[in-house]
Design a protein around this motif. Sequence first.
Motif, PDB file in Angstrom:
ATOM      1  N   ALA A  92       0.387 -20.176 -30.071  1.00  0.00           N
ATOM      2  CA  ALA A  92      -0.572 -21.285 -30.051  1.00  0.00           C
ATOM      3  C   ALA A  92      -0.210 -22.417 -31.007  1.00  0.00           C
ATOM      4  CB  ALA A  92      -1.970 -20.755 -30.378  1.00  0.00           C
ATOM      5  N   PHE A  93       0.221 -22.079 -32.218  1.00  0.00           N
ATOM      6  CA  PHE A  93       0.463 -23.139 -33.197  1.00  0.00           C
ATOM      7  C   PHE A  93       1.731 -23.932 -32.889  1.00  0.00           C
ATOM      8  CE2 PHE A  93      -2.373 -20.394 -35.715  1.00  0.00           C
ATOM      9  CZ  PHE A  93      -3.292 -21.356 -36.118  1.00  0.00           C
ATOM     10  N   ARG A  94       2.677 -23.330 -32.216  1.00  0.00           N
ATOM     11  CA  ARG A  94       3.876 -24.072 -31.816  1.00  0.00           C
ATOM     12  C   ARG A  94       3.662 -24.779 -30.478  1.00  0.00           C
ATOM     13  NH1 ARG A  94       9.278 -21.587 -31.514  1.00  0.00           N
ATOM     14  NH2 ARG A  94       8.309 -19.869 -30.397  1.00  0.00           N
ATOM     15  N   ARG A  95       2.845 -24.194 -29.630  1.00  0.00           N
ATOM     16  CA  ARG A  95       2.630 -24.745 -28.286  1.00  0.00           C
ATOM     17  C   ARG A  95       1.753 -25.989 -28.305  1.00  0.00           C
ATOM     18  NH1 ARG A  95      -1.769 -23.368 -25.226  1.00  0.00           N
ATOM     19  NH2 ARG A  95      -2.100 -21.440 -26.411  1.00  0.00           N
ATOM     20  N   SER A  96       0.829 -26.078 -29.235  1.00  0.00           N
ATOM     21  CA  SER A  96      -0.201 -27.121 -29.212  1.00  0.00           C
ATOM     22  C   SER A  96       0.197 -28.327 -30.067  1.00  0.00           C
ATOM     23  CB  SER A  96      -1.528 -26.554 -29.729  1.00  0.00           C
ATOM     24  OG  SER A  96      -1.891 -25.391 -29.012  1.00  0.00           O
ATOM     25  N   LEU A 125      -3.636 -33.046 -14.034  1.00  0.00           N
ATOM     26  CA  LEU A 125      -2.350 -32.367 -13.874  1.00  0.00           C
ATOM     27  C   LEU A 125      -2.122 -31.316 -14.946  1.00  0.00           C
ATOM     28  CD1 LEU A 125      -0.064 -35.428 -13.029  1.00  0.00           C
ATOM     29  CD2 LEU A 125      -1.444 -34.012 -11.488  1.00  0.00           C
ATOM     30  N   ALA A 126      -2.528 -31.600 -16.164  1.00  0.00           N
ATOM     31  CA  ALA A 126      -2.363 -30.655 -17.272  1.00  0.00           C
ATOM     32  C   ALA A 126      -3.513 -30.857 -18.246  1.00  0.00           C
ATOM     33  CB  ALA A 126      -1.019 -30.869 -17.975  1.00  0.00           C
ATOM     34  N   TYR A 127      -4.028 -29.730 -18.772  1.00  0.00           N
ATOM     35  CA  TYR A 127      -5.200 -29.828 -19.644  1.00  0.00           C
ATOM     36  C   TYR A 127      -5.208 -28.677 -20.642  1.00  0.00           C
ATOM     37  CZ  TYR A 127     -10.083 -30.033 -21.157  1.00  0.00           C
ATOM     38  OH  TYR A 127     -11.216 -30.118 -21.913  1.00  0.00           O
ATOM     39  N   GLN A 128      -5.415 -29.009 -21.907  1.00  0.00           N
ATOM     40  CA  GLN A 128      -5.685 -28.022 -22.946  1.00  0.00           C
ATOM     41  C   GLN A 128      -6.819 -28.559 -23.795  1.00  0.00           C
ATOM     42  OE1 GLN A 128      -2.395 -26.918 -25.490  1.00  0.00           O
ATOM     43  NE2 GLN A 128      -3.681 -25.720 -26.862  1.00  0.00           N
ATOM     44  N   GLU A 129      -7.918 -27.868 -23.799  1.00  0.00           N
ATOM     45  CA  GLU A 129      -9.117 -28.353 -24.469  1.00  0.00           C
ATOM     46  C   GLU A 129      -8.828 -28.713 -25.925  1.00  0.00           C
ATOM     47  OE1 GLU A 129     -13.659 -26.892 -25.638  1.00  0.00           O
ATOM     48  OE2 GLU A 129     -12.394 -25.653 -24.327  1.00  0.00           O
ATOM     49  N   PRO A 135      -6.297 -23.749 -31.197  1.00  0.00           N
ATOM     50  CA  PRO A 135      -5.003 -23.919 -30.527  1.00  0.00           C
ATOM     51  C   PRO A 135      -4.732 -22.821 -29.511  1.00  0.00           C
ATOM     52  CG  PRO A 135      -4.707 -23.073 -32.752  1.00  0.00           C
ATOM     53  CD  PRO A 135      -6.154 -23.440 -32.626  1.00  0.00           C
ATOM     54  N   LYS A 136      -5.531 -21.755 -29.534  1.00  0.00           N
ATOM     55  CA  LYS A 136      -5.362 -20.678 -28.560  1.00  0.00           C
ATOM     56  C   LYS A 136      -5.878 -21.050 -27.173  1.00  0.00           C
ATOM     57  CE  LYS A 136      -5.457 -16.777 -31.790  1.00  0.00           C
ATOM     58  NZ  LYS A 136      -6.139 -15.509 -32.148  1.00  0.00           N
ATOM     59  N   ASN A 137      -6.584 -22.177 -27.065  1.00  0.00           N
ATOM     60  CA  ASN A 137      -7.031 -22.620 -25.742  1.00  0.00           C
ATOM     61  C   ASN A 137      -5.827 -22.721 -24.809  1.00  0.00           C
ATOM     62  OD1 ASN A 137      -9.673 -22.846 -26.609  1.00  0.00           O
ATOM     63  ND2 ASN A 137      -9.508 -25.030 -27.099  1.00  0.00           N
ATOM     64  N   PRO A 138      -5.931 -22.216 -23.590  1.00  0.00           N
ATOM     65  CA  PRO A 138      -4.768 -22.209 -22.690  1.00  0.00           C
ATOM     66  C   PRO A 138      -4.366 -23.615 -22.260  1.00  0.00           C
ATOM     67  CG  PRO A 138      -6.737 -21.520 -21.518  1.00  0.00           C
ATOM     68  CD  PRO A 138      -7.120 -21.599 -22.961  1.00  0.00           C
ATOM     69  N   LEU A 139      -3.082 -23.772 -22.022  1.00  0.00           N
ATOM     70  CA  LEU A 139      -2.570 -24.973 -21.384  1.00  0.00           C
ATOM     71  C   LEU A 139      -2.627 -24.738 -19.882  1.00  0.00           C
ATOM     72  CD1 LEU A 139      -1.098 -27.700 -21.253  1.00  0.00           C
ATOM     73  CD2 LEU A 139       1.058 -26.448 -21.566  1.00  0.00           C
TER      74      LEU A 139
END
Length: 602
Positions: A433-437, A464-468, A548-552
Amino acid sequence: MLAGCQVEHDQDNKKPNILLLALDDFGYNDLAINNGSDSPTPRLDAIAAQGVRFTRHYAESSCTASRVALLTGRYPARVGAHPYLNGIDHELMTLPDALGSEGYIRHMVGKWHTGDSHRESRPEYQGFDHWFGFINQLYLRGPHRSANYRRGKPTYINPWLENELGDLQQYEGHLTDILTDRALDVIKREQNPWFLYLSYYAPHTPIEPAARFSERYADDPAGRYQAMKDQLDSNIGRIIDWLTESGEIDNTMIIVVSDNGGTAKSWPSNLPFYGSKATYTEGGVRTPLLLSWPGHWPVGQQDDQIAMIFDLYPTILAALGKAQPEGLDGADLFDSDRPPRTLKWYSHGLYGDRYGVLSPDGQWRLNSWQGVTHQLFHESDFVRERPESRTAEHPQKVLQMRESMEQWIRSVTRVNGLTATAAENWTNYTGQAFRRSPMGGTHTLGLAFQRGAEQVAGGQRQTLAYQEGYIDISELAGSLRVLIDGHEAEVELPVNETCFSLVVQSQMVKTNMVFYRKESPSIKVVFVNGKQLEQFRYYNPKISSASPKNPLRITTGSAGWSMSSEMEPFVSTRALSEREIQEHVEPLLRASCHVGVNKPDK
């Protein structure tokens, strides 16, 4: 090379306590026994005399990166720190995580500075049962209201400190004394075994020794710095005295390490080596390391073999007779079969694009700035006041070290292996999560979309793409809206495209950064089909409170635009250059569009 120092434990043996002391900006010459200096460190010198002193130990060049390496056993660039860090991904087993599985009570006292972009990056989420201290030195001065931190200049006097329960308050006294008092409280009350990570701030600036120590020295920068070290050394002595008087000293591993070289502004902290903190010179990264465990590790021994700060994690586990987790970069320092290895340092973003490489034999160091300027030094140059680069004399060596390092950087900063879960018209990507967000620092996101046979009903905007809390990318009538880090940007897609690639490169400036300035803008660059369309400068110093754990979530439906479910989004913790995007990212993204581009090797 030391060998045969691992200790086997059966169920009847008492597990040792572990005291890990991290010093801040304490250079090679700050330890008197290292260089015969007049540094006031008799208690630290005594620890060295009772254990093993490593004369060629390397740390990172700054606080956060070294602490990440220490706690994870990995290169910090692999964890997302270069050197700014949002947090350590929870999938990684940290040293306290590993010790917890062995029944240890785990305490952290002092400076964290290992990510504070979200509550889930704090010590209690990284394996510690209890902690007391400060998340970031910028919060020492206060005053604060609840957890709404007020940024200020660091101080040792009457600091604001907190714990895992969220109790944040001001404490009367000197920071070094307060931290030692708390450490003594911990080891006096805990039942064995305990692990205490005591992370001092001293002798980091500001140079503010307590009066009872400053009065012993000249009232000038050098005198005050000596007083800071005297106070630090004396406080460490208080802990050693209690361990000795209580009979626990023989059952306690003691590790002392510094996170980087000194600034050398007040006193020659790094002699005989050239350079200082925040550089990849020998003086910037060569620091003291002491290991002591009476009856188990050698006594009064000097080790001149190359060691790295991330070696401490596997060394501690090996001493307990436990195997190290997979994926560590470190190695057991007492393993006689430990092979030579190339050591690497990397920095990016606000801290400058630079790297350092040390050859396996320790004879050659290559330092690079912006990937353009390269300086090659031989071991004999490390002690020269102003060494001259040998780049022109050894072009092939420079080329070999440079190409290997640049490939390594691309590899370790790429976020691979996200967990994909299919849902109706979406694929959810989780993990790391911390690297992805895109929370703070640098980040690159690459996606590719194909036009489906069906159109979105009613000409509606398609997400098209969403991460809360972090990402919202959508399209309407050929116009892309890209919202990342709270900033919205609009770009136009090329006409008549049936497939397009999108890369968003972000450099996000936040208030928890040491180098933060109000006038420093964040930067977002948008690429479509490998071409830069827009660059935006904006100001958003606030950090998102969303997890940051919210899914992409990326659309994979049949209507409108969609991304192939077989493709993983490209994510890097760096802000990639236009050349890198065109050469290494664009071919990968376009290959998923089935437009005749051969898919490159990952």
